[in-house]
Design a protein around this motif. Sequence first.
Motif, PDB file in Angstrom:
ATOM      1  N   ASP A 172       8.360 119.146  70.961  1.00 58.80           N
ATOM      2  CA  ASP A 172       7.228 119.787  70.287  1.00 58.80           C
ATOM      3  C   ASP A 172       7.717 120.940  69.400  1.00 58.80           C
ATOM      4  N   ALA A 173       8.653 121.738  69.903  1.00 64.19           N
ATOM      5  CA  ALA A 173       9.192 122.859  69.121  1.00 64.19           C
ATOM      6  C   ALA A 173       9.959 122.341  67.903  1.00 64.19           C
ATOM      7  N   ALA A 174      10.729 121.269  68.071  1.00 68.38           N
ATOM      8  CA  ALA A 174      11.461 120.689  66.930  1.00 68.38           C
ATOM      9  C   ALA A 174      10.483 120.169  65.886  1.00 68.38           C
ATOM     10  N   ARG A 175       9.397 119.557  66.341  1.00 65.89           N
ATOM     11  CA  ARG A 175       8.394 119.028  65.407  1.00 65.89           C
ATOM     12  C   ARG A 175       7.707 120.166  64.642  1.00 65.89           C
ATOM     13  N   GLU A 176       7.420 121.263  65.344  1.00 67.67           N
ATOM     14  CA  GLU A 176       6.799 122.412  64.671  1.00 67.67           C
ATOM     15  C   GLU A 176       7.760 123.035  63.662  1.00 67.67           C
ATOM     16  N   ARG A 177       9.052 123.132  64.001  1.00 66.36           N
ATOM     17  CA  ARG A 177      10.036 123.673  63.047  1.00 66.36           C
ATOM     18  C   ARG A 177      10.128 122.781  61.803  1.00 66.36           C
ATOM     19  N   LEU A 178      10.082 121.477  62.002  1.00 67.05           N
ATOM     20  CA  LEU A 178      10.123 120.552  60.864  1.00 67.05           C
ATOM     21  C   LEU A 178       8.904 120.753  59.975  1.00 67.05           C
ATOM     22  N   ARG A 179       7.735 120.841  60.570  1.00 67.27           N
ATOM     23  CA  ARG A 179       6.507 121.036  59.776  1.00 67.27           C
ATOM     24  C   ARG A 179       6.572 122.344  58.996  1.00 67.27           C
ATOM     25  N   ALA A 180       7.048 123.416  59.630  1.00 70.00           N
ATOM     26  CA  ALA A 180       7.163 124.708  58.950  1.00 70.00           C
ATOM     27  C   ALA A 180       8.136 124.613  57.779  1.00 70.00           C
ATOM     28  N   ALA A 181       9.254 123.927  57.979  1.00 71.61           N
ATOM     29  CA  ALA A 181      10.238 123.773  56.903  1.00 71.61           C
ATOM     30  C   ALA A 181       9.654 122.961  55.747  1.00 71.61           C
ATOM     31  N   GLN A 182       8.855 121.956  56.060  1.00 79.14           N
ATOM     32  CA  GLN A 182       8.250 121.144  55.002  1.00 79.14           C
ATOM     33  C   GLN A 182       7.195 121.934  54.231  1.00 79.14           C
ATOM     34  N   ARG A 183       6.492 122.837  54.909  1.00 80.90           N
ATOM     35  CA  ARG A 183       5.502 123.668  54.211  1.00 80.90           C
ATOM     36  C   ARG A 183       6.188 124.626  53.236  1.00 80.90           C
ATOM     37  N   GLU A 184       7.404 125.060  53.553  1.00 84.26           N
ATOM     38  CA  GLU A 184       8.144 125.986  52.701  1.00 84.26           C
ATOM     39  C   GLU A 184       8.760 125.296  51.482  1.00 84.26           C
ATOM     40  N   GLU A 185       8.889 123.967  51.533  1.00 81.92           N
ATOM     41  CA  GLU A 185       9.505 123.246  50.399  1.00 81.92           C
ATOM     42  C   GLU A 185       8.592 123.241  49.190  1.00 81.92           C
TER      43      GLU A 185
END
Length: 185
Positions: A172-185
Motif C-alpha cells: 500500500d505504501a509503495a502504491r501511494e509513493r507511485l501515485r504521488a510521483a505520478q502526480r508530480e510528473e
Amino acid sequence: MTEYMRAGAISKQPVVTLAGEDVAQVKDIVFDAATGGIRCFTLSGRGLLAGPLHRALLWRNVHALGPDAVVVRDASVLEDDDTAADPAPAEQSGGDVLGVTITTRGGTRLGKVTDAVVALGRIPVVAGYEAETTDGRRVLLPVAGPVTVSGERVLVPDVTAEHSAGDLEGFDAARERLRAAQREE
C-alpha cells in the motif's frame, strides 16, 4: 488502507452460500482487460475427484470475497456454463499474464510476472504484479495510470521501476509513493 491479496491465493478458494453450503471451488480468475476488475471466476467441483464444472460465477453475483472463501447468496447465482469467461469481441488486449515480461515504457525490463496483486473492496481490481527479477528476487510492483497488457508483455510507466515492495504489508505504501510521483510528473 486498502487490503490486498495475490490472485493465486484466490484460486482454489471454496465458493460457499450464505447458508453455509459448499457449492464449488474457484478454478481461475478472469479479469476485464479494459478496467482491470474481476469479471468472473471459472469454477471446479469440490473434492479430490472433482473436475471442472464448466460453470462461471460473475463478479456481480459475489456477496463477499474474503481471505478464506468467496461467498454467494445461493447456488442459483452460478452461470449454467463458462462462456462468461470468454473474451468479449471488442477485447483486443489482455490474456494470461503469468510468465510474461513486465517492462517500463522506456524499455527497462523489471522481471517476469508471477502473480497479480488484487485490491479488495466492493469492486476488486488489479493493483499490481508480483515479478521475479533477473537476479531471482520477487518484488511487488504497483500499477497506476496507463498500463498496457497483452499476452506477451505488460508495459508500465517508467516511474513504476522506482516503487516496489517486498511483501503485501508494504504494498500500500509503495502504491501511494507511485501515485504521488505520478502526480508530480
